[in-house]
Motif scaffolding. Sequence first.
Motif, short mmCIF file in Angstrom:
data_model
loop_
_atom_site.label_atom_id
_atom_site.label_comp_id
_atom_site.label_asym_id
_atom_site.label_seq_id
_atom_site.Cartn_x
_atom_site.Cartn_y
_atom_site.Cartn_z
N PHE A 164 0.81 -1.29 0.11
CA PHE A 164 -0.07 0.10 -0.07
C PHE A 164 0.91 1.16 0.14
O PHE A 164 0.34 2.33 -0.64
CB PHE A 164 -1.14 0.09 1.43
N PHE A 165 2.06 1.22 0.69
CA PHE A 165 2.74 2.28 0.89
C PHE A 165 3.45 2.86 -0.66
O PHE A 165 3.58 3.75 -1.14
CB PHE A 165 4.08 1.96 1.88
N LEU A 166 3.61 1.58 -1.14
CA LEU A 166 4.33 1.74 -2.79
C LEU A 166 3.46 2.56 -3.64
O LEU A 166 3.68 3.19 -4.47
CB LEU A 166 4.84 0.48 -3.20
N GLU A 167 2.13 1.97 -3.80
CA GLU A 167 1.27 2.63 -4.76
C GLU A 167 0.91 4.09 -4.15
O GLU A 167 0.90 4.81 -4.98
CB GLU A 167 0.02 1.75 -4.32
N VAL A 168 0.91 4.17 -3.08
CA VAL A 168 0.54 5.59 -2.62
C VAL A 168 1.79 6.65 -2.95
O VAL A 168 1.47 7.66 -3.46
CB VAL A 168 0.02 5.75 -1.20
N ALA A 169 2.99 6.14 -2.73
CA ALA A 169 4.02 6.89 -3.07
C ALA A 169 4.16 7.23 -4.70
O ALA A 169 4.69 8.19 -4.94
CB ALA A 169 5.41 6.06 -2.65
N SER A 204 -6.90 7.35 -3.47
CA SER A 204 -8.03 7.22 -4.40
C SER A 204 -7.58 6.36 -5.46
O SER A 204 -7.90 5.04 -5.81
CB SER A 204 -8.83 8.22 -4.74
N VAL A 205 -6.41 6.81 -6.13
CA VAL A 205 -5.77 6.12 -7.16
C VAL A 205 -5.20 4.62 -6.94
O VAL A 205 -5.24 3.74 -7.56
CB VAL A 205 -4.86 7.10 -7.94
N ALA A 206 -4.54 4.69 -5.72
CA ALA A 206 -3.93 3.62 -5.36
C ALA A 206 -4.68 2.66 -4.85
O ALA A 206 -4.72 1.51 -5.11
CB ALA A 206 -2.93 3.99 -3.89
N ALA A 207 -5.97 3.12 -4.08
CA ALA A 207 -7.09 1.98 -4.05
C ALA A 207 -7.48 1.24 -5.07
O ALA A 207 -7.84 0.24 -5.24
CB ALA A 207 -8.17 2.78 -3.26
N LYS A 208 -7.86 2.06 -6.10
CA LYS A 208 -8.50 1.59 -7.47
C LYS A 208 -7.19 0.58 -8.12
O LYS A 208 -7.59 -0.38 -8.40
CB LYS A 208 -8.48 2.66 -8.55
N ARG A 209 -5.98 0.79 -8.23
CA ARG A 209 -5.02 0.06 -8.60
C ARG A 209 -4.85 -1.17 -7.73
O ARG A 209 -4.45 -2.23 -8.29
CB ARG A 209 -3.72 0.53 -8.72
N LEU A 210 -5.23 -1.25 -6.64
CA LEU A 210 -5.03 -2.32 -5.72
C LEU A 210 -6.34 -3.07 -5.49
O LEU A 210 -6.49 -3.99 -4.48
CB LEU A 210 -4.63 -1.80 -4.25
N ALA A 211 -7.51 -2.53 -6.12
CA ALA A 211 -9.02 -3.12 -5.90
C ALA A 211 -9.38 -3.21 -4.40
O ALA A 211 -9.93 -4.16 -3.96
CB ALA A 211 -8.72 -4.35 -6.43
N VAL A 212 -9.18 -2.07 -3.96
CA VAL A 212 -9.60 -1.89 -2.56
C VAL A 212 -10.45 -0.75 -2.45
O VAL A 212 -10.57 0.30 -3.39
CB VAL A 212 -8.58 -2.10 -1.47
N ASP A 213 -10.67 -0.12 -1.16
CA ASP A 213 -11.74 1.01 -1.14
C ASP A 213 -10.72 2.03 -0.53
O ASP A 213 -9.36 1.59 0.00
CB ASP A 213 -12.89 0.99 -0.37
N GLU A 245 5.39 4.16 -13.48
CA GLU A 245 4.17 4.40 -14.32
C GLU A 245 4.35 3.44 -15.56
O GLU A 245 3.33 2.92 -16.25
CB GLU A 245 4.52 5.73 -14.91
N ALA A 246 5.67 2.78 -15.68
CA ALA A 246 5.94 1.71 -16.79
C ALA A 246 7.04 1.09 -16.29
O ALA A 246 7.76 1.40 -15.30
CB ALA A 246 6.28 2.38 -17.85
N ASP A 247 7.24 -0.28 -16.54
CA ASP A 247 8.21 -1.20 -16.28
C ASP A 247 9.47 -0.98 -17.28
O ASP A 247 10.64 -1.39 -17.13
CB ASP A 247 7.78 -2.46 -16.32
#
Length: 315
Positions: free
Chosen positions: A18-23, A29-38, A148-150
């Motif tokens: 979760f920390f990585l997605e928010v960072a 909200s965007v991190a939540a969407k990418r992780l499929a949580v609220d 944003e990309a690998d």
Amino acid sequence: MQKNITSLGSLNWDDLKFFLEVARTRKASVAAKRLAVDYTTVSRRISSLEVSLGTLLFEKSRTNGFVLTTEGQRLLGYAETIESTLHMACEQVSGSGVALSGHVRMGCTEGFGSFFVTPQLSHFVDTYPAISVDILPLPHFISLSKREADIVIALERPEHGPYVCCKLCDYKLQLYATQDYLDQHPPIRKPADLAEHPFISYVDDLAFSSELLYLANVVPGASASLRSTSVIAQYVAAQQGRSMAILPCFLAAQDPRLLPVLGEQIAITRQFWMYCREDLRKLKRITLLWDYIREVTEQNQGLLMGETREMRFAD
């Protein structure tokens, strides 16, 4: 937040995801969407991690979203190393079928991504159906540091960073027009004749790379009454037969409606560079896609350099 000494047992390793997605996204909200949580789940997991570590990882701003603190920046490097190590471990201990699966996101310049990479990747996913690929053909810079990309294909080599980089290829651009345009406008026999003709080109102050600002060098004083940040928009405008455009051969040469103008006298050569993070380069799915793109690019040097109109695909 009061700092304390954290034991390994009190740290929930899953919170690092979760920390990585928010960072990377700066928005819960965007991190939540990418992780499929609220949203509340993301917020709760970040708070839990901050309590476990006894430090503040983000400063929250209405305009900038979640901004990493100094401690957050320090944790980011370690968290990305852990993430990459886990990916590598899964490949090493799993069977070959698992190793040849997963997800890869590739960022490219808009024209190359849309007209060359995407057709090639449609064949790649046929060969490796367990590997899913996102292709991001965008008219702006794509950040690896924000994940944003690998893999990124760009006009310029990165100046610094923990990246593996290679020159992918040279490619040529030429001046193109339709036959209708050439029939209805003054004849063009030499570069000086171009001063009487209209062009479509880039919006100079919005071009994401100086490598795109070639019209003024090729045709000094050129008139471009229509401009766009998108090479695809320029391509479509040229098809209308009301202006000329300098376009990549891999894009325009595949269209029989467009003809090269002064092909022997007006030709621009540019390069594409491909790079990815060092910690991802050894992942099997990254290696497969990296090698595949290099192979098909080499096979299509004729198209990229304007010597043929046909695209080739890997056997």
